[in-house]
Design a protein around this motif. Structure first.
Motif, PDB file in Angstrom:
ATOM      1  N   VAL A   1       4.674  -8.118  19.769  1.00  0.00           N
ATOM      2  CA  VAL A   1       5.011  -8.750  18.491  1.00  0.00           C
ATOM      3  C   VAL A   1       4.396 -10.144  18.410  1.00  0.00           C
ATOM      4  O   VAL A   1       3.884 -10.549  17.358  1.00  0.00           O
ATOM      5  N   ASP A   2       4.427 -10.884  19.517  1.00  0.00           N
ATOM      6  CA  ASP A   2       3.812 -12.221  19.537  1.00  0.00           C
ATOM      7  C   ASP A   2       2.361 -12.168  19.064  1.00  0.00           C
ATOM      8  O   ASP A   2       1.898 -13.052  18.340  1.00  0.00           O
TER       9      ASP A   2
ATOM     10  N   ILE B   1       1.853 -10.618  14.944  1.00  0.00           N
ATOM     11  CA  ILE B   1       2.188 -11.427  13.769  1.00  0.00           C
ATOM     12  C   ILE B   1       1.013 -12.303  13.317  1.00  0.00           C
ATOM     13  O   ILE B   1       0.696 -12.335  12.115  1.00  0.00           O
TER      14      ILE B   1
ATOM     15  N   LYS C   1       6.363  -7.371   2.386  1.00  0.00           N
ATOM     16  CA  LYS C   1       6.324  -7.962   3.721  1.00  0.00           C
ATOM     17  C   LYS C   1       6.623  -6.907   4.781  1.00  0.00           C
ATOM     18  O   LYS C   1       7.191  -5.860   4.497  1.00  0.00           O
TER      19      LYS C   1
ATOM     20  N   ARG D   1      10.371 -11.546  11.619  1.00  0.00           N
ATOM     21  CA  ARG D   1      10.705 -11.044  12.955  1.00  0.00           C
ATOM     22  C   ARG D   1      12.211 -11.091  13.170  1.00  0.00           C
ATOM     23  O   ARG D   1      12.842 -12.147  13.027  1.00  0.00           O
TER      24      ARG D   1
ATOM     25  N   ALA E   1       5.126 -11.537   7.649  1.00  0.00           N
ATOM     26  CA  ALA E   1       5.981 -10.742   8.527  1.00  0.00           C
ATOM     27  C   ALA E   1       7.258 -11.524   8.819  1.00  0.00           C
ATOM     28  O   ALA E   1       7.244 -12.754   8.936  1.00  0.00           O
TER      29      ALA E   1
ATOM     30  N   LEU F   1      -1.415 -10.089  11.411  1.00  0.00           N
ATOM     31  CA  LEU F   1      -0.924  -9.784  10.064  1.00  0.00           C
ATOM     32  C   LEU F   1      -1.131 -10.979   9.131  1.00  0.00           C
ATOM     33  O   LEU F   1      -1.604 -10.823   7.999  1.00  0.00           O
ATOM     34  N   GLN F   2      -0.790 -12.162   9.621  1.00  0.00           N
ATOM     35  CA  GLN F   2      -0.931 -13.358   8.783  1.00  0.00           C
ATOM     36  C   GLN F   2      -2.387 -13.621   8.432  1.00  0.00           C
ATOM     37  O   GLN F   2      -2.708 -13.983   7.289  1.00  0.00           O
TER      38      GLN F   2
ATOM     39  N   ILE G   1       9.730  -6.728  11.368  1.00  0.00           N
ATOM     40  CA  ILE G   1       9.536  -6.297  12.752  1.00  0.00           C
ATOM     41  C   ILE G   1      10.853  -6.455  13.490  1.00  0.00           C
ATOM     42  O   ILE G   1      11.415  -7.548  13.558  1.00  0.00           O
TER      43      ILE G   1
END
Length: 332
Positions: free
Chosen positions: A16-17, A20, A4, A32, A30, A23-24, A7
């Motif tokens: 970051v919003d 993620i 994983k 956070r 991930a 990535l998913q 972050i």
């Protein structure tokens, strides 16, 4: 077991919003960790026993727990002050709580033998502007004549040695220490790169209060924001001279100036990559000037510099995708 991505940032980080979900969608989980909600909204455990180490972080609102043995990559983004369960801690209590929290958290994170973008020790080593200038010059970049001093006499001598204007800019943050402060606590909005005029030079005694950073003003044809993600180089050509608001400091986003993708000369591209590698930084954002005579001048390096605004203006860069791919590659 699939690794994983951890972050580490804060709850206001739009980068970051947006990362993620990417990535998913690519099949990578991930976790956070928002420092401005830590340790208030988290529990942690680091247990050494019988020569083994077990450690986890649990996000209390969601109930999600991360076993740190599952971490394959860490994206270290933006810091923030810690938050505690008790909002009314006294001054000494808050200082002690902050120091103990930092020891507990980074005593865990620094055990991770995995890919970091970028490791906090590398980030700290890369943040000093005076050292950056020396390193850039040694690596073949042209740099502006520069002075950092709290001596008014040195500033006068520097100005006399410069053929043309002198600029002032903050070394740490243009927000003058106002980052993270409530509106009522902020006494100044900040200051960008500023040409030092005669009136300012008449107030030079104020330089004695703390060291100030001055540079020779370099005429610009355009500016470059060079973002490095792994071995990929994204060079944005910024037409800062098309608007008076951005002629001195291109960070005024109220000006509708053109950002466009460009290709760096091979020598400049390799020099930028080598500069980031010299600090062991898989990510970096360099600010450069191109003069009317086509000379490339180094201004500074931003080890965790923003890139989302560049991607919004040049969507074909797809830097969020590239960053996600780099993290996933290291988790494989």
């Amino acid at each position: 077991m699939a690794k994983k991505v951890l972050i580490v940032s804060n709850s206001a980080d739009l980068h970051v919003d947006l990362l993620i979900p990417i990535l998913q969608a690519k099949g990578c989980a991930a976790f956070r960790l928002d420092l401005d909600a830590f340790p208030r909204d988290y529990q942690t455990s680091q247990w050494f026993a019988g020569g083994a180490l077990r450690q986890w972080i649990r996000h209390l609102p969601s109930g999600v727990t991360l076993d740190l043995a599952e971490v394959g990559a860490v994206w270290s983004r933006k810091p923030a002050p810690f938050s505690f369960l008790s909002p009314d801690l006294g001054i000494q209590e808050r200082i002690y709580a902050g120091a103990e929290t930092e020891q507990a958290l980074f005593g865990m994170l620094y055990t991770l033998d995995c890919f970091w973008m970028s490791h906090p020790l590398a980030l700290r080593g890369a943040m000093w502007k005076g050292e950056q200038l020396q390193r850039a010059a040694r690596m073949g970049f042209r740099i502006p004549a520069s002075l950092t001093t709290n001596s008014p006499a040195e500033v006068k001598a520097f100005r006399a040695s410069i053929d043309g204007p002198v600029i002032f800019k903050a070394l740490s943050s243009p927000n003058l220490g106002g980052d993270g402060l409530a509106d009522g606590d902020r006494v100044a909005c900040g200051i960008g790169t500023t040409v030092v005029d005669d009136d300012m030079f008449e107030q030079l005694e104020s330089v004695g209060e703390l060291a100030c950073h001055f540079q020779q003003y370099i005429p610009k044809q355009y500016e470059l924001r060079v973002t490095i993600i792994g071995e990929r180089v994204f060079a944005a050509k910024i037409h800062s001279q098309d608007d008076q608001r951005t002629a001195i400091d291109s960070r005024d986003m109220s000006a509708d100036i053109l950002y466009e993708a460009t290709v760096l000369p091979d020598a400049v591209r390799e020099r930028c990559l080598a500069f980031a590698r010299s600090y062991d930084l898989p990510y970096s954002a360099l600010d450069l000037i191109v003069t009317p005579g086509d000379d490339v001048v180094f201004l500074e390096n931003n080890p965790v510099g923003q890139f989302l605004y560049v991607e919004q203006l040049i969507p074909e860069f797809a830097m969020l995708d590239s960053l996600a791919d780099r993290l996933i590659e290291e988790c494989a």
